[in-house]
Design an enzyme around this catalytic site. Structure first.
Site, PDB file in Angstrom:
ATOM      1  N   ASN A  45      -9.791  -0.641   2.355  1.00 41.67           N
ATOM      2  CA  ASN A  45      -8.582  -0.523   3.169  1.00 41.67           C
ATOM      3  C   ASN A  45      -8.958  -0.258   4.622  1.00 41.67           C
ATOM      4  O   ASN A  45      -9.731   0.654   4.908  1.00 41.67           O
ATOM      5  CB  ASN A  45      -7.717   0.634   2.670  1.00 41.67           C
ATOM      6  CG  ASN A  45      -6.924   0.279   1.430  1.00 41.67           C
ATOM      7  OD1 ASN A  45      -7.316  -0.602   0.663  1.00 41.67           O
ATOM      8  ND2 ASN A  45      -5.819   0.963   1.216  1.00 41.67           N
ATOM      9  N   ASP A  50       0.828  -1.199   0.000  1.00 42.91           N
ATOM     10  CA  ASP A  50       0.000   0.000   0.000  1.00 42.91           C
ATOM     11  C   ASP A  50       0.866   1.254   0.000  1.00 42.91           C
ATOM     12  O   ASP A  50       1.900   1.314   0.679  1.00 42.91           O
ATOM     13  CB  ASP A  50      -0.897  -0.020   1.249  1.00 42.91           C
ATOM     14  CG  ASP A  50      -2.064   0.946   1.150  1.00 42.91           C
ATOM     15  OD1 ASP A  50      -2.537   1.185   0.030  1.00 42.91           O
ATOM     16  OD2 ASP A  50      -2.515   1.438   2.206  1.00 42.91           O
TER      17      ASP A  50
END
Length: 287
Positions: A237, A85
Site C-alpha cells: 500500500n 481500502d
C-alpha cells in the site's frame, strides 16, 4: 467449473506476486490525473498494479472515480485490479459490493474489540464473496489514521500474533495486513521500527493460505521496502510514496501555467514516481 477466485483479477495478481517473489504497488488515487498516471506507469513498466480508494471516493464522487478507474483498468494492457481500502462501515461495504466495480474490498473492523472484529469480518467477507469480490482484513491493530480512515492511535496498540493469523484466515479472507510496527500516517523522527522477527512468525503461520499486505509505507526508504518484499509481502500500500512529486508540482505551478499543461505534467509526475517504486518492489517487467 472453476472457482470464482481463480478468475478474480486481484487474487491472480497477488498469487503471481507471491510466486514470483515481488511486491505489487497498491496506490491510493484521489483524482483522474492520478489514475491515469498509475496506469501509464504500469503499462510503461510492464507491471501489475492495484488502484485503491478510501471510502471517501465513494461518497464524494458517488462512485464515479471508482468506475473511471475500473474503465481504465479494463482497457489496460497489463493486469490492474480495483480495491477498496479500509472500509470501516458495513453500509459502505455493501454499497461497494452491490453496485461498484471492485475486485477486492478491505473489511476493516479493527476499531472493534477482537471478537466483534472477527464476527463482523466473517459476515462481511461472506457478503463480498457471494458477489465474487476478494477481501482483505487487518489482524491486530495498525495505529494511526489518514484521509477518512478512523484514527486508532487512542486505542490499545496491538501487534499481530501468530495465533490471530488462524482466527482471521478462518474468516475466509484472501489477504491479511499484519501489524508489526507499521503505522498509518507519519512515523516521526525515529522512522519505521519494524519487527521482522514477528513478521516472519506470521508468515510461517500463514502457510501460504492467504497473501500478505503491507500498510503504512509513508517515509519508507527503498531499502526498507525491499526488505519487506524479501520477507514475503505481496501487496504494498502506497500513498505519499507515489504522490509527493505530483503535489509538489501542483503547489509550485498552480496559476503559473495553463490548466491543461498543469494536469498533463502532473500525470507524468505520478507515472515517473510510481515506476521508480515498481522497480524497487521488483514488479517491473513481470507482465
Amino acid at each position: 467449473m472453476a472457482s470464482w477466485r481463480e478468475n478474480n483479477k486481484h487474487i491472480r495478481i497477488l498469487r503471481d506476486a507471491e510466486a514470483g517473489k515481488y511486491g505489487v504497488i497498491a496506490a491510493i488515487a484521489y483524482n483522474i490525473e492520478q489514475i491515469l498516471g498509475f496506469v501509464r506507469a504500469a503499462e510503461t513498466s510492464r507491471s501489475p498494479l492495484i488502484i485503491q480508494f478510501f471510502p471517501w471516493a465513494i461518497i464524494a464522487t458517488e462512485g464515479l472515480l471508482v468506475r473511471t478507474a475500473a474503465d481504465a483498468a479494463a482497457r489496460a494492457s497489463v493486469p490492474i485490479s480495483i480495491h477498496l481500502d479500509h472500509a470501516q462501515s458495513e453500509d459502505i461495504i455493501k454499497v461497494a459490493a452491490d453496485g461498484l466495480p471492485f475486485d477486492s474490498i478491505m473489511v476493516d473492523m479493527s476499531h472493534y474489540a477482537k471478537e466483534v472484529n472477527l464476527q463482523k469480518t466473517r459476515e462481511l467477507v461472506d457478503y463480498c464473496n457471494q458477489r465474487q469480490i476478494a477481501t482483505e482484513a487487518e489482524p491486530g491493530r495498525i495505529e494511526g489514521g489518514e484521509d477518512g480512515v478512523m484514527d486508532t492511535a487512542g486505542l490499545e496498540a496491538c501487534m499481530t500474533t501468530p495465533e490471530e493469523v488462524d482466527e482471521f484466515v478462518d474468516t475466509g479472507v484472501d489477504a491479511l495486513a499484519p501489524a508489526f510496527g507499521n503505522v498509518h500516517g507519519e512515523y516521526g523522527s525515529r522512522g519505521p521500527q519494524l519487527d521482522f522477527e514477528r513478521f516472519n512468525q506470521i508468515r510461517t503461520q500463514v502457510r501460504g493460505r492467504v497473501r500478505l499486505a503491507l500498510h503504512g509505507t509513508n517515509g519508507f526508504s527503498p531499502e526498507i521496502l525491499k526488505r519487506c518484499v524479501e520477507a514475503g509481502v505481496s501487496k504494498i500500500n502506497v500513498n505519499k510514496l507515489v504522490l509527493e512529486d505530483y503535489y509538489e508540482h501542483l503547489h509550485s505551478n498552480a496559476g503559473k501555467m495553463p490548466h491543461t499543461q498543469l494536469f498533463e505534467e502532473g500525470i507524468q509526475k505520478v507515472a515517473d514516481q510510481t515506476m521508480y517504486w515498481m522497480e524497487v518492489c521488483g514488479s517491473a517487467g513481470k507482465v
